[in-house]
Design an enzyme around this catalytic site. Structure first.
Site, mmCIF file in Angstrom:
data_model
loop_
_atom_site.group_PDB
_atom_site.id
_atom_site.type_symbol
_atom_site.label_atom_id
_atom_site.label_comp_id
_atom_site.label_asym_id
_atom_site.label_seq_id
_atom_site.Cartn_x
_atom_site.Cartn_y
_atom_site.Cartn_z
ATOM 1 C CG MET A 1 -1.614 1.323 1.488
ATOM 2 S SD MET A 1 -2.730 1.250 2.910
ATOM 3 C CE MET A 1 -1.595 1.664 4.241
ATOM 4 C CG ASN A 2 2.005 3.929 -2.932
ATOM 5 O OD1 ASN A 2 1.825 2.867 -3.495
ATOM 6 N ND2 ASN A 2 2.030 5.066 -3.585
ATOM 7 C CG ASP A 3 0.467 8.060 -2.646
ATOM 8 O OD1 ASP A 3 1.476 7.639 -2.089
ATOM 9 O OD2 ASP A 3 0.482 8.660 -3.737
ATOM 10 C CD GLU B 1 5.537 11.866 -5.865
ATOM 11 O OE1 GLU B 1 5.846 11.106 -6.768
ATOM 12 O OE2 GLU B 1 5.616 11.549 -4.676
ATOM 13 C CD GLN C 1 -1.756 4.812 -6.133
ATOM 14 O OE1 GLN C 1 -0.831 4.645 -6.894
ATOM 15 N NE2 GLN C 1 -3.023 4.810 -6.541
ATOM 16 N NE ARG D 1 3.392 11.101 -9.604
ATOM 17 C CZ ARG D 1 4.621 10.981 -10.083
ATOM 18 N NH1 ARG D 1 4.820 10.831 -11.368
ATOM 19 N NH2 ARG D 1 5.657 11.009 -9.268
HETATM 20 C C1 FRU Z 1 3.289 9.393 -4.317
HETATM 21 C C2 FRU Z 1 3.159 8.770 -5.687
HETATM 22 C C3 FRU Z 1 2.145 9.518 -6.519
HETATM 23 C C4 FRU Z 1 1.661 8.480 -7.493
HETATM 24 C C5 FRU Z 1 1.676 7.235 -6.645
HETATM 25 C C6 FRU Z 1 2.001 5.984 -7.406
HETATM 26 O O1 FRU Z 1 3.718 8.540 -3.332
HETATM 27 O O2 FRU Z 1 4.407 8.731 -6.328
HETATM 28 O O3 FRU Z 1 2.649 10.684 -7.123
HETATM 29 O O4 FRU Z 1 0.399 8.765 -8.012
HETATM 30 O O5 FRU Z 1 2.637 7.443 -5.642
HETATM 31 O O6 FRU Z 1 1.797 4.861 -6.630
#
Ligand code: FRU
Length: 530
Positions: free
Chosen positions: A54-56, A238, A72, A186
């Site tokens: 998982m990220n954002d 971002e 994410q 993005r």
């Molecule tokens: C930030 C990022 C966003 C992108 C996403 C991809 O952590 O780099 O800019 O949309 O993660 O997973």
């Protein structure tokens, strides 16, 4: 059974056995979560996916009694990969239920970060039979285009839900915003402007924020840009967020731009800076209180710890509630892919309420843990005054330090170095506090045994200069199994960090160094999920 038949049966049984073994080996490779890892590292009250990467945080909105959180997600491996939007819901922002995946990658690309809004007036026309559409905008990231090194591999797409966010349909005319030839184009964050009666949206493009408007969420017009040469620029901008806020106690209206940045955070790697200014429906201007070129040193950060990134706010919070609710990804691209959990990777911060204040230091955002947490706490230890003589220490055995909230206040005059230490009998220690010689808060995770999984993870002690010079100092510390979130001076300075002890911490120690130390109050709560 003749010997031939026996042989065949044995072979079949062997194949079945090998087949099963193969399946479980694969499963183990993909999600090798052990009970030990679950017990030690699966957070008690922070959101983490059941399995894998998982990220954002993405697309958060509130609707009909539920807070939605998308994220994410790479559901097949515990490292970053083809991005999906995972989904979870909660009615109190603390206990989350993970739902089926909301958005899958397709031939146009991976589904990168974005936002979602409740389109109550059906401006998009996606609504059917009176059902309110929820509309999400995300970035399509085309990995083929990226490999071919074209500039056009990130575009913006829409999806909508007609069942309150449970299932999603991608818009047939995607992408709705083509790439104009910009790198790192993005992470759209949309919102309805009650002031300008239109949809507004910000997205990041490498070293700036772009502003757009729309009447129907499908057609977007570019308005302006902000940020080149302003604030911190050590890496890529971002995940922006943009919203109006009323200054607490003054009633003045200001606009706040959150802008995440990787690299270039004050303590290394990923971090989220913010700007306060004015917006005329088209252009954002930094408030004149700030110098035009606001240097990296002058930049303001939502969090000075190393593990709060890509955080944004919930949309559609009812005006009767009126809060600005924020959540961030509790990791850092410097080491996120190698943190020592196998079954899942990463956690979200505790949701936080943001407020805007104006004081002798200018405008500032204050963050505090959402008030819903208070309902989940039980006071376990409470002290009115603790005096620790010079070079002595004070200790308390606490068996709930992996689910705790600690509130303290000190009268700073006599206190030069306030150091809290969490420890276990395996030899792990985590220390944090305030150093009045340096006028800085700190978190030191170098003395945990497990800190060598990445060179960048504990390369130095994290520090944050104190903004206030008030005499009294207060702090709220939120502890889960693998995280500390420290909020000082009513949330003016925040430090969030993750750590991986060999065993839960069992003891809280406070040391005095060259001077006697007096705490005016100390309250230790257990988080007991009700
Ligand atoms: C930030 C990022 C966003 C992108 C996403 C991809 O952590 O780099 O800019 O949309 O993660 O997973």
């Amino acid at each position: 059974m003749n010997s031939m038949a026996k042989k065949i049966l044995q072979l079949v049984l062997l194949l079945i056995f090998l087949g099963c073994k193969n399946v479980s080996d694969n499963a183990a490779k993909d999600h090798p979560t052990s009970n030990q890892e679950e017990l030690l590292y699966r957070p008690n009250f922070h959101f983490t996916p059941q399995k894998n990467w998982m990220n954002d945080p993405n697309g958060m909105f509130y609707h009909e009694g539920l807070y939605h959180l998308f994220f994410q997600h790479y559901p097949d491996k515990n490292v970053w990969g083809p991005m999906h939007w995972g989904h979870a819901v909660s009615d109190d922002l603390i206990k989350w239920t993970e739902k089926p995946i909301a958005l899958y990658p397709d031939e146009k690309g991976y589904i990168f970060s974005g936002s979602a809004v409740v389109d109550s007036a059906n401006t998009s026309g996606f609504g059917e039979n009176g059902r309110i559409p929820i509309v999400a905008m995300f970035t399509y990231h085309d990995p083929k285009g990226e490999k071919e090194q074209t500039l056009y591999y990130q575009t913006q797409g829409l999806a909508y839900s007609l069942d309150n966010g449970n299932t999603w349909t991608k818009y047939s005319q995607n992408p709705v915003i083509a790439n104009p030839g910009l790198r790192d184009f993005r992470d759209p964050k949309m919102f309805w402007s009650t002031e300008y009666k239109k949809w507004l949206m910000v997205l990041s493009a490498y070293d700036k924020t772009l502003f757009f408007e729309s009447n129907n969420l499908k057609e977007w017009k570019f308005l302006s840009e902000f940020g080149k040469g302003v604030g911190a620029h050590g890496g890529i901008w971002e995940c922006p967020d943009f919203f109006p806020m009323t200054v607490k106690g003054i009633g003045e209206k200001k606009w706040v731009l959150l802008q995440s940045l990787n690299e270039g955070a004050p303590n290394g790697g990923s971090g989220t800076q913010y700007f306060v200014g004015d917006f005329d429906g088209k252009t954002f201007k930094l408030d004149s209180i700030f110098s035009n070129s606001l240097t990296k040193e002058e930049a303001l950060w939502i969090d000075y710890g190393r593990d709060n990134y890509a955080g944004v706010t919930w949309s559609n919070i009812p005006s009767s509630d009126g809060r600005k609710l924020f959540i961030g990804w509790m990791s850092n691209w410097d080491y996120a892919k190698v943190v020592p959990t196998q079954g899942w990777r990463s956690t979200m911060t505790i949701p936080r309420e943001l407020a805007l204040v104006k004081n002798e230091n200018g405008y500032q955002i204050l963050s505090k843990p959402i008030r819903e947490l208070a309902a989940q706490t039980k006071l376990r230890h409470s002290y009115d005054r603790i005096k620790i003589e010079k070079n002595q220490h004070w200790s308390l055995d606490v068996n709930t330090l992996a689910r705790a909230k600690i509130d303290f206040t000190i009268d700073k005059r006599e206190n030069k170095l306030l150091r809290f230490i969490l420890s276990n009998n395996e030899g792990d220690t985590l220390s944090f506090g305030y150093d009045d010689f340096k006028k800085a808060f700190f978190v030191d995770r170098k003395k945990l045994i497990n800190h060598n999984f990445s060179k960048k993870y504990a390369d130095k002690i994290t520090t944050a200069t104190r903004k206030s010079d008030k005499n009294t100092l207060s702090g709220t510390i939120i502890l889960d199994k693998t995280s500390i979130e420290s909020f000082y001076d009513a949330g003016e300075t925040v430090l969030t960090e993750i750590f991986f002890p060999m065993k839960p911490f069992e003891r809280l120690t406070i040391t005095s160094e060259e001077h006697d130390l007096v705490l005016s109050s100390l309250d230790v709560y257990e988080i007991v999920l009700k």
